[in-house]
Design an enzyme around this catalytic site. Structure first.
Site, PDB file in Angstrom:
ATOM      1  N   GLU A 107     -35.036 -22.225  17.987  1.00  0.00           N
ATOM      2  CA  GLU A 107     -33.607 -22.773  17.709  1.00  0.00           C
ATOM      3  C   GLU A 107     -33.461 -23.933  18.460  1.00  0.00           C
ATOM      4  OE1 GLU A 107     -30.762 -19.701  18.116  1.00  0.00           O
ATOM      5  OE2 GLU A 107     -31.439 -18.630  16.605  1.00  0.00           O
TER       6      GLU A 107
ATOM      7  N   GLU B 207     -35.553 -13.142  14.534  1.00  0.00           N
ATOM      8  CA  GLU B 207     -34.505 -12.452  15.129  1.00  0.00           C
ATOM      9  C   GLU B 207     -33.589 -12.175  14.087  1.00  0.00           C
ATOM     10  OE1 GLU B 207     -32.059 -14.848  18.061  1.00  0.00           O
ATOM     11  OE2 GLU B 207     -33.856 -15.418  19.122  1.00  0.00           O
TER      12      GLU B 207
HETATM   13  O1  PGI Z   1     -26.620 -14.430  19.960  1.00  0.00           O
HETATM   14  C1  PGI Z   1     -27.662 -13.516  19.714  1.00  0.00           C
HETATM   15  C2  PGI Z   1     -28.762 -14.122  19.982  1.00  0.00           C
HETATM   16  C3  PGI Z   1     -29.457 -14.941  21.196  1.00  0.00           C
HETATM   17  O2  PGI Z   1     -29.086 -13.924  22.284  1.00  0.00           O
HETATM   18  C4  PGI Z   1     -30.564 -15.710  21.388  1.00  0.00           C
HETATM   19  O3  PGI Z   1     -31.079 -16.158  22.462  1.00  0.00           O
HETATM   20  C5  PGI Z   1     -30.452 -16.800  20.294  1.00  0.00           C
HETATM   21  O4  PGI Z   1     -31.863 -17.165  19.862  1.00  0.00           O
HETATM   22  N1  PGI Z   1     -28.861 -15.336  18.771  1.00  0.00           N
HETATM   23  C6  PGI Z   1     -28.083 -15.514  17.780  1.00  0.00           C
HETATM   24  C7  PGI Z   1     -28.361 -16.686  17.242  1.00  0.00           C
HETATM   25  N2  PGI Z   1     -29.461 -17.413  18.078  1.00  0.00           N
HETATM   26  C8  PGI Z   1     -29.639 -16.301  19.151  1.00  0.00           C
HETATM   27  C9  PGI Z   1     -28.137 -17.305  15.969  1.00  0.00           C
HETATM   28  C10 PGI Z   1     -27.010 -18.623  16.524  1.00  0.00           C
HETATM   29  C11 PGI Z   1     -26.085 -18.913  14.941  1.00  0.00           C
HETATM   30  C12 PGI Z   1     -24.922 -18.996  15.154  1.00  0.00           C
HETATM   31  C13 PGI Z   1     -24.294 -19.300  13.918  1.00  0.00           C
HETATM   32  C14 PGI Z   1     -26.810 -19.331  13.968  1.00  0.00           C
HETATM   33  C15 PGI Z   1     -26.275 -19.761  13.019  1.00  0.00           C
HETATM   34  C16 PGI Z   1     -24.962 -19.976  12.988  1.00  0.00           C
END
Ligand code: PGI
Length: 486
Positions: free
Chosen positions: A203, A384
Site C-alpha cells: 500500500e 488483505e
Molecule cells: O486497517 C486494517 C489493515 C492494516 O492493519 C494493514 O496494515 C494495512 O495494510 N489495513 C486496511 C487497509 N490497509 C491496511 C485499507 C486502507 C484503506 C482505507 C481507505 C484503503 C482504502 C480506503
C-alpha cells in the site's frame, strides 16, 4: 456448494511492525513508526493512541503458536513482512550522488558482501527460523519487503513533521529508493530458499496519502503538502521498479506489489464520470507506470522504459467501498458510506458498519478485482480483506460474503491465485493502537494467549471443503442489524 480451483490458496496476511513485538527481547526501536508512536507530542495531541507496539501479540517469540493455529484452521499460505530496521538498524555507507530519476541500481556480489558486514545476523537468522517453521508446516510464503516502517537512518518523521526537510526524509529522498532496492536484493540473496514469492511493498498509496495529505490519520510524517505526496508516490514507483530488478538479479521467483483499494460508486447519475477520474488518480496511474512505463512527469505523460514490465502479479487489499460526487476539479468522497461511517452504525445505504466505521460492501471486491483483470490480465491475489469486529457479530458474514465475491470473479475468468485474510490474530492498528480487532483469533494482550473467534471455525470449514458448502451459504448475506435497546 461453491468450489474453488484445486491450487487456490487460503491464507492470512500479517505485518512485522503490527505483530512481532510483545515477547522478551522482541522490541525493535529502530524504525520511524516506533519513534513516531512514542513521540510525546504526537501522543499529547491525540495524533496517535499512546499504545505501544512492544506490548503487541508477540509473533517474534511466539511464531510457533501462530503457525500452529494457522495449521489448525488449515491455512496453506501466508503473506508476511520483514522489517528493514531489524536487518539494518545502522546506516549503510552513503551512496555517490543520485539523480532524481533512478533508472538503475547496481547490484553485484561485492555490494551484497559489503552489506552483509552491516546486517544484523541475529535478526536475519531469527527470520530464517520463523520462515523455516512456516515452510516445515507446508505454508506457502509470500514475503513482503515493506509494510510502512523504515529505519530511522532513512526517515526522521518528527523532524519532517516540524517542517525540517534537512533529512533524513524517507520516501521524499531518492536515497531511500536506492537503499530499498539494495535491501530487497540482500533479502532475496539471504532468504530465497525459504520464499515462494515476493511482494516489494504494501500500500504505497496509503503511505503517501496518509503521510502528506490526510494527516489526521496519524501516520508519519504528518506533514501536509500535496506536492510531497506526489513526490513520495513517484519515489515508490521507482523503488518498486528498482527492487523488482534487484530481486531478479538473485532470484527467479515471481515479484508483485500490494495496493490499497476501494471500489468507487457515484452518488447519483450526475456523478458517474467521477468514477473514472478517481480510478485513474488513485489506482491506474500507479499501475500504468510499473506495467506500461507510463508516468506523469511535469504534468505530461511520458514513457520510461526502465519502469515497464516490472510486475508479475497484483495484490489487492480491499475492505470497503467509496461513494463519490463529482466536483469542479475532480471528486469528493461522501461520509456515511464506505470507509467514512460512524463506528458500529448503519450506513446511509442501510448496511452495517464495523467497529472501525467501515461499511459492509462485498460486491466492491468483485468489482475491483474484475477491473484489474480486464485492464492488465496479470495474476491476482487478494492480499488483505477483513474487518474490525471484536464481538465477531459481522465477521462470519463478511468472510463468507467476500470469499463468495472472489468465487464470482474466478467464475468470470479472473486469474486469482489466493485469498489472504487480514488477519490471523488481533494486532497493532498503527495510530489507533490495539482497540480495533481484525483477528480471526482474539489476542489476550496480557497473557499473549490466542482464542478462536467463531469466524476462525467458519474459515476452517471453508478451507477444509475448499469452498463454501451449503450449510454456511446463508452467511453470504447482509448481516442482520438490530437496534440496541436502551
Ligand atoms: O486497517 C486494517 C489493515 C492494516 O492493519 C494493514 O496494515 C494495512 O495494510 N489495513 C486496511 C487497509 N490497509 C491496511 C485499507 C486502507 C484503506 C482505507 C481507505 C484503503 C482504502 C480506503
Amino acid at each position: 456448494m461453491f468450489r474453488f480451483p484445486l491450487n487456490f490458496k487460503f491464507g492470512w496476511s500479517q505485518a512485522g511492525f503490527q505483530s512481532e513485538m510483545g515477547t522478551l527481547e522482541s522490541e525493535d526501536p529502530n524504525s520511524d513508526w516506533y519513534v513516531w508512536v512514542h513521540d510525546n507530542e504526537n501522543i499529547a495531541s491525540g495524533l496517535v493512541s499512546g499504545d505501544f507496539p512492544e506490548n503487541g501479540p508477540g509473533y517474534w517469540g511466539n511464531y510457533r503458536l501462530f503457525h500452529e493455529n494457522a495449521n489448525k484452521i488449515g491455512l496453506n499460505a501466508a503473506r508476511i513482512g520483514i522489517e528493514f530496521s531489524r536487518i539494518f538498524p545502522k546506516p549503510l555507507p552513503k551512496p555517490h550522488e543520485l539523480n532524481d530519476t533512478i533508472t538503475y541500481v547496481d547490484i553485484n556480489e561485492n555490494a551484497l558482501r559489503i552489506m552483509d558486514e552491516y546486517a544484523n545476523k541475529n535478526a536475519l537468522n531469527h527470520y530464517r527460523e520463523i520462515f523455516k517453521d512456516l515452510k516445515d508446516r507446508g505454508i506457502y510464503l509470500i514475503l513482503n519487503l515493506y509494510h510502512w516502517s523504515l529505519p530511522i537512518w532513512l526517515h526522521d518523521p518528527i523532524k519532517v513533521r516540524k517542517g525540517d526537510l534537512s533529512g533524513p526524509i524517507g520516501w521524499l529522498d531518492n536515497r531511500t529508493v536506492y537503499e530499498f532496492a539494495r535491501f530487497s536484493a540482500y533479502i532475496a540473496w539471504k532468504l530465497d530458499d525459504l520464499v515462494d514469492e515476493y511482494s516489494t511493498m504494501n500500500e504505497p498509496n496509503v503511505v503517501a496519502g496518509a503521510g502528506y495529505a490526510n494527516i489526521k490519520s496519524g501516520f508519519p510524517p504528518g506533514y501536509l503538502n500535496f506536492n510531497l505526496a506526489k513526490k513520495a508516490i513517484y519515489n515508490f514507483i521507482q523503488a518498486h521498479a528498482r527492487a523488482y530488478d534487484a530481486i531478479k538479479y538473485v532470484s527467479k521467483k515471481q515479484v508483485g506489489i500490494i495496493y490499497a483499494n476501494t471500489s468507487f460508486y457515484p452518488l447519483t447519475e450526475k456523478d458517474e464520470d467521477a468514477v473514472e477520474i478517481a480510478e485513474n488518480r488513485e489506482r491506474w496511474n500507479f499501475f500504468d507506470a510499473i506495467i506500461k512505463g507510463e508516468i506523469i512527469s511535469n504534468n505530461e505523460k511520458i514513457i520510461r522504459e526502465d519502469l515497464r514490465n516490472k510486475l508479475d502479479w497484483i495484490g489487492i487489499n480491499y475492505y470497503s467501498r467509496t461513494v463519490i460526487k463529482r466536483t469542479e476539479d475532480g471528486y469528493i468522497a461522501i461520509p456515511g458510506y464506505g470507509h467514512i461511517c460512524e463506528r458500529n452504525s448503519i450506513s446511509l445505504a442501510g448496511l452495517p458498519c464495523s467497529d472501525f466505521g467501515w461499511e459492509f460492501f462485498p460486491e466492491g471486491l468483485y468489482d475491483v478485482t474484475m477491473k484489474y483483470w480486464k485492464r492488465y490480465g496479470l495474476p491476482l491475489y487478494i492480499t488483505e480483506n477483513g474487518i474490525a469486529d471484536d464481538a465477531d457479530y459481522i465477521r462470519p458474514y463478511y468472510l463468507v460474503s467476500h470469499i463468495y465475491q472472489v468465487y464470482r470473479a474466478l467464475n468470470n475468468g479472473a486469474k486469482i491465485n489466493g485469498y489472504f485474510h487480514w488477519s490471523l490474530t488481533d494486532n497493532y492498528e498503527w495510530a489507533s493502537g490495539f482497540w480495533p480487532r481484525f483477528g480471526l483469533l482474539k489476542v489476550d494482550y496480557s497473557t499473549k494467549k490466542l482464542y478462536w473467534r467463531p469466524s476462525a471455525y467458519i474459515y476452517k470449514e471453508i478451507v477444509k471443503n475448499h469452498g463454501i458448502i451449503d450449510e454456511i451459504i446463508h452467511l453470504n448475506s447482509i448481516p442482520p442489524t438490530k437496534p440496541l435497546r436502551k
